[in-house]
Design a protein around this motif. Structure first.
Motif, PDB file in Angstrom:
ATOM      1  N   LYS A 253      33.106  42.068 -10.471  1.00  0.00           N
ATOM      2  CA  LYS A 253      32.349  40.816 -10.365  1.00  0.00           C
ATOM      3  C   LYS A 253      32.551  40.164  -9.002  1.00  0.00           C
ATOM      4  CE  LYS A 253      32.440  39.792 -15.328  1.00  0.00           C
ATOM      5  NZ  LYS A 253      33.026  38.926 -16.382  1.00  0.00           N
ATOM      6  N   PHE A 254      33.806  40.153  -8.550  1.00  0.00           N
ATOM      7  CA  PHE A 254      34.140  39.547  -7.256  1.00  0.00           C
ATOM      8  C   PHE A 254      33.404  40.258  -6.118  1.00  0.00           C
ATOM      9  CE2 PHE A 254      36.813  39.360  -3.434  1.00  0.00           C
ATOM     10  CZ  PHE A 254      37.021  37.996  -3.305  1.00  0.00           C
ATOM     11  N   LEU A 255      33.495  41.590  -6.095  1.00  0.00           N
ATOM     12  CA  LEU A 255      32.863  42.362  -5.017  1.00  0.00           C
ATOM     13  C   LEU A 255      31.340  42.354  -5.129  1.00  0.00           C
ATOM     14  CD1 LEU A 255      35.339  45.379  -4.821  1.00  0.00           C
ATOM     15  CD2 LEU A 255      35.027  43.583  -3.125  1.00  0.00           C
ATOM     16  N   SER A 256      30.823  42.337  -6.359  1.00  0.00           N
ATOM     17  CA  SER A 256      29.364  42.292  -6.545  1.00  0.00           C
ATOM     18  C   SER A 256      28.773  41.008  -5.971  1.00  0.00           C
ATOM     19  CB  SER A 256      29.016  42.408  -8.033  1.00  0.00           C
ATOM     20  OG  SER A 256      29.364  43.683  -8.531  1.00  0.00           O
ATOM     21  N   GLU A 257      29.475  39.900  -6.167  1.00  0.00           N
ATOM     22  CA  GLU A 257      29.020  38.624  -5.603  1.00  0.00           C
ATOM     23  C   GLU A 257      29.005  38.676  -4.078  1.00  0.00           C
ATOM     24  OE1 GLU A 257      31.389  35.450  -7.129  1.00  0.00           O
ATOM     25  OE2 GLU A 257      30.801  35.789  -9.219  1.00  0.00           O
ATOM     26  N   ARG A 262      26.008  39.024   0.870  1.00  0.00           N
ATOM     27  CA  ARG A 262      25.884  39.655   2.181  1.00  0.00           C
ATOM     28  C   ARG A 262      24.496  40.240   2.393  1.00  0.00           C
ATOM     29  NH1 ARG A 262      30.228  40.817   4.668  1.00  0.00           N
ATOM     30  NH2 ARG A 262      30.647  38.766   3.786  1.00  0.00           N
ATOM     31  N   LYS A 263      23.925  40.810   1.348  1.00  0.00           N
ATOM     32  CA  LYS A 263      22.563  41.350   1.458  1.00  0.00           C
ATOM     33  C   LYS A 263      21.567  40.243   1.806  1.00  0.00           C
ATOM     34  CE  LYS A 263      22.790  45.447  -1.504  1.00  0.00           C
ATOM     35  NZ  LYS A 263      22.361  46.086  -2.782  1.00  0.00           N
ATOM     36  N   LEU A 264      21.725  39.103   1.146  1.00  0.00           N
ATOM     37  CA  LEU A 264      20.833  37.972   1.431  1.00  0.00           C
ATOM     38  C   LEU A 264      21.029  37.475   2.862  1.00  0.00           C
ATOM     39  CD1 LEU A 264      21.126  35.924  -1.903  1.00  0.00           C
ATOM     40  CD2 LEU A 264      19.232  37.402  -1.168  1.00  0.00           C
ATOM     41  N   GLU A 265      22.290  37.425   3.311  1.00  0.00           N
ATOM     42  CA  GLU A 265      22.585  36.971   4.675  1.00  0.00           C
ATOM     43  C   GLU A 265      21.985  37.910   5.707  1.00  0.00           C
ATOM     44  OE1 GLU A 265      26.873  34.770   3.737  1.00  0.00           O
ATOM     45  OE2 GLU A 265      26.811  36.762   4.635  1.00  0.00           O
ATOM     46  N   LEU A 266      22.066  39.207   5.442  1.00  0.00           N
ATOM     47  CA  LEU A 266      21.537  40.183   6.392  1.00  0.00           C
ATOM     48  C   LEU A 266      20.011  40.119   6.458  1.00  0.00           C
ATOM     49  CD1 LEU A 266      23.837  43.265   5.607  1.00  0.00           C
ATOM     50  CD2 LEU A 266      23.884  41.825   7.652  1.00  0.00           C
ATOM     51  N   LEU A 267      19.394  39.847   5.320  1.00  0.00           N
ATOM     52  CA  LEU A 267      17.929  39.744   5.281  1.00  0.00           C
ATOM     53  C   LEU A 267      17.417  38.492   5.983  1.00  0.00           C
ATOM     54  CD1 LEU A 267      17.165  40.910   1.622  1.00  0.00           C
ATOM     55  CD2 LEU A 267      16.539  42.111   3.732  1.00  0.00           C
ATOM     56  N   GLU A 293      27.435  49.969  -6.549  1.00  0.00           N
ATOM     57  CA  GLU A 293      28.637  50.657  -7.040  1.00  0.00           C
ATOM     58  C   GLU A 293      29.304  51.435  -5.905  1.00  0.00           C
ATOM     59  OE1 GLU A 293      29.978  53.587 -10.716  1.00  0.00           O
ATOM     60  OE2 GLU A 293      27.974  53.826  -9.843  1.00  0.00           O
ATOM     61  N   PHE A 294      28.496  52.135  -5.121  1.00  0.00           N
ATOM     62  CA  PHE A 294      29.035  52.878  -3.979  1.00  0.00           C
ATOM     63  C   PHE A 294      29.736  51.939  -3.003  1.00  0.00           C
ATOM     64  CE2 PHE A 294      28.520  54.258   0.434  1.00  0.00           C
ATOM     65  CZ  PHE A 294      29.114  55.519   0.394  1.00  0.00           C
ATOM     66  N   LEU A 295      29.113  50.802  -2.708  1.00  0.00           N
ATOM     67  CA  LEU A 295      29.680  49.841  -1.760  1.00  0.00           C
ATOM     68  C   LEU A 295      30.982  49.228  -2.296  1.00  0.00           C
ATOM     69  CD1 LEU A 295      26.401  48.082  -0.602  1.00  0.00           C
ATOM     70  CD2 LEU A 295      27.801  49.648   0.755  1.00  0.00           C
TER      71      LEU A 295
END
Length: 528
Positions: A253-257, A262-267, A293-295
């Motif tokens: 949960k921690f890493l998924s958040e 980060r995906k939103l920030e990069l976009l 999951e890989f990340l």
């Protein structure tokens, strides 16, 4: 009991004992017992296992074979273990026949829930793909500079204040716990750009850090239990397997958040904004589309590799230096020599900021001292490989398919035939050129601390950078001594922790006489 049954049992026992005598003769390691193999010796020496293995290897010329189950059909396959520290054998296993010696199914099963198919728990094409991807990032200077920034921030804002407070209060510091926290904060910052702040003053608890510790502890317990037992406990939800499952949920949960944010920030990143330079962002910026999951597994693999190993190495380093005043003095001389050139003779300017990347890079003797520490006390004292096909090692030892090979990194650093008669001495000079001005790396199959061959550690330079930065920051400010009554012993674990931690008293370091002393030494040298 029927006479025929008794005769059959007696015959079976006689046949087994004849077979056992034959198999025992073919094994040249520690004593092997009927049925139990070498397990009694392992249990008896469980508190000093690495020294026991080293003694056996000395007696056998660097390689021996034993079995952990003296049972027909197992003793020469799954029950057979070849133990070695011979550099020629290590090169053969880790490079020459690399594909024949993977981590194997047992290792992967134990670590799969925690690390998935991440780089440290995979073989074959899965491993090769991740290795190539990660290698491109680890060779960049910007990543080392990012590590330097994280480390120096932690030193100035956390490490120094904690040590200064302990010095003023006259209280010992438990360095093992403190260094684990510091390196955890640093590796999390470098891996996914978020600081868990576990080394902040007061040493607060952190949910992710606690979950990570519990998950690794539960995973390591699987090594002790037979695979069928821990799998049954997992299925029934018993014991440490419950903690492992709960901890993994928390970490996911921690890493998924973090990944989602980060995906939103990069976009949405605007032109001119400073880009994220952590490993996770670097992977996410690539053309390939990686699953969450890989990340997550990428992040956990690098955190596991970068935290315990560095902190444990620093613990043994500070302990060894506290026992060797000559080495400590030479380290201080080297650091202050560099700082006189970069910051002048005002000693207050030496200690108000941690050493920057370029200053740390010049500390050759300190790197030698750290390498010597890792030779004698490698963070990971041994590793194992699974044998795919029958093979013969360079020293003539036959290793059958299905068996396992253990290479003792701890023993490799303590053998006279590898390092000479002074192999047990703490002697950083063995890593330097004759004039003492250059660091001379040793053959990676003699010094296996960072692994060797295709799996050689990608983070080796980052590890040295972090260790040198922290070591210089501590020794420039303080002199350390082991607290009265504190026992320093090895803990038998996959990582060479200290059994009781490392409690040290913190004393002030007086640098004011140093410039004058160094000028005097220079004048005498010119005069001569």
């Amino acid at each position: 009991m029927d006479a025929s049954v008794a005769l059959m049992i007696l015959s079976a026992v006689v046949v087994y004992l004849v077979w056992f005598k034959f198999i025992a003769r073919s094994l040249n390691g520690p004593r092997v017992w009927p049925l139990l193999g070498s397990l009694p010796g392992l249990i008896e020496n469980s508190n000093c296992m690495h020294e026991w293995i080293a003694d056996n290897l000395r007696a056998c010329g660097g390689t021996y074979q034993t079995c952990i189950a003296a049972i027909p059909f197992l003793a020469r396959k799954q029950g057979l273990v070849t133990v070695t520290c011979d550099p020629k054998n290590l090169e053969h296993i880790l490079k020459g026949r690399f594909d024949n010696y993977p981590k194997g199914p047992f290792w992967q099963a134990v670590f799969h829930d925690l690390l998935g198919d991440g780089i440290f728990n995979s073989d074959g094409d899965t491993w090769l793909f991740q290795r190539k991807t990660a290698a491109l990032e680890f060779t960049t200077r910007t990543l080392r500079q990012a590590m330097s920034r994280w480390v120096n921030r932690a030193i100035k804002q956390r490490f120094w204040p904690i040590l200064e407070t302990a010095q003023l209060q006259g209280k010992p510091v438990e360095f093992q716990d403190l260094l684990l926290r510091l390196t955890f904060d640093n590796i999390c910052g470098l891996t996914f750009g978020k600081d868990p702040q576990t080394a902040s003053p007061g040493l607060p608890e952190n949910g992710f850090a606690t979950a990570f510790d519990r998950a690794t502890e539960a995973t390591l317990q699987r090594f002790i239990l037979p695979e069928i037992i821990w799998k049954l406990k997992k299925w029934l939800g018993l014991g440490m397997e419950v903690k492992l499952s709960q901890s993994l949920d928390h970490m996911d949960k921690f890493l998924s958040e973090i990944i989602h944010t980060r995906k939103l920030e990069l976009l949405s990143r605007h032109q001119g904004e400073i880009p994220h330079d952590d490993l996770l962002s670097r992977f996410m910026k690539k053309k390939e589309s990686y699953s969450d999951e890989f990340l997550r597994h990428v992040a956990l693999n690098f955190i596991l590799a970068g935290r315990d190993t560095t902190s444990v190495a620093l613990c043994w380093f500070f302990w060894l230096v506290s026992q060797n005043s000559r080495v400590e003095e030479k380290i201080i001389t080297e650091i202050t020599t560099v700082l006189m050139e970069t910051r002048g003779t005002d000693t207050s300017k030496w200690v108000n900021e941690p050493l920057v990347f370029e200053e740390v890079d010049r500390l050759i003797y300190l790197k030698a001292a750290l390498s010597e520490t890792l030779r004698l006390y490698p963070s990971v004292p041994q590793d194992s490989k699974h044998v795919i096909a029958d093979d013969v090692l360079p020293n003539g030892t036959f290793v059958p398919a299905g068996s396992n090979v253990t290479y003792s990194i701890y023993s490799a650093g303590r053998m006279k035939f590898i390092w000479g008669d002074d192999c047990l001495e703490f002697k950083p000079e063995r890593w330097l050129s004759e004039d003492g001005k250059k660091f001379e790396p040793k053959d990676s199959y003699r010094f296996v601390t960072f692994n060797a061959g295709p799996r050689i550690c990608l983070g080796k330079d980052l590890a040295y950078l972090q260790m040198k930065s922290i070591a210089a920051a501590v020794l420039l400010h303080h002199r350390l001594t082991v607290a009265a009554g504190h026992r320093v012993e090895q803990k038998m674990s996959l990582t060479l922790f200290m059994k009781y931690g490392l409690c040290m008293d913190v004393h002030p370091r007086n640098l004011k006489p140093v410039p004058e002393k160094m000028h005097k030494a220079d004048d005498e040298e010119v005069y001569v």
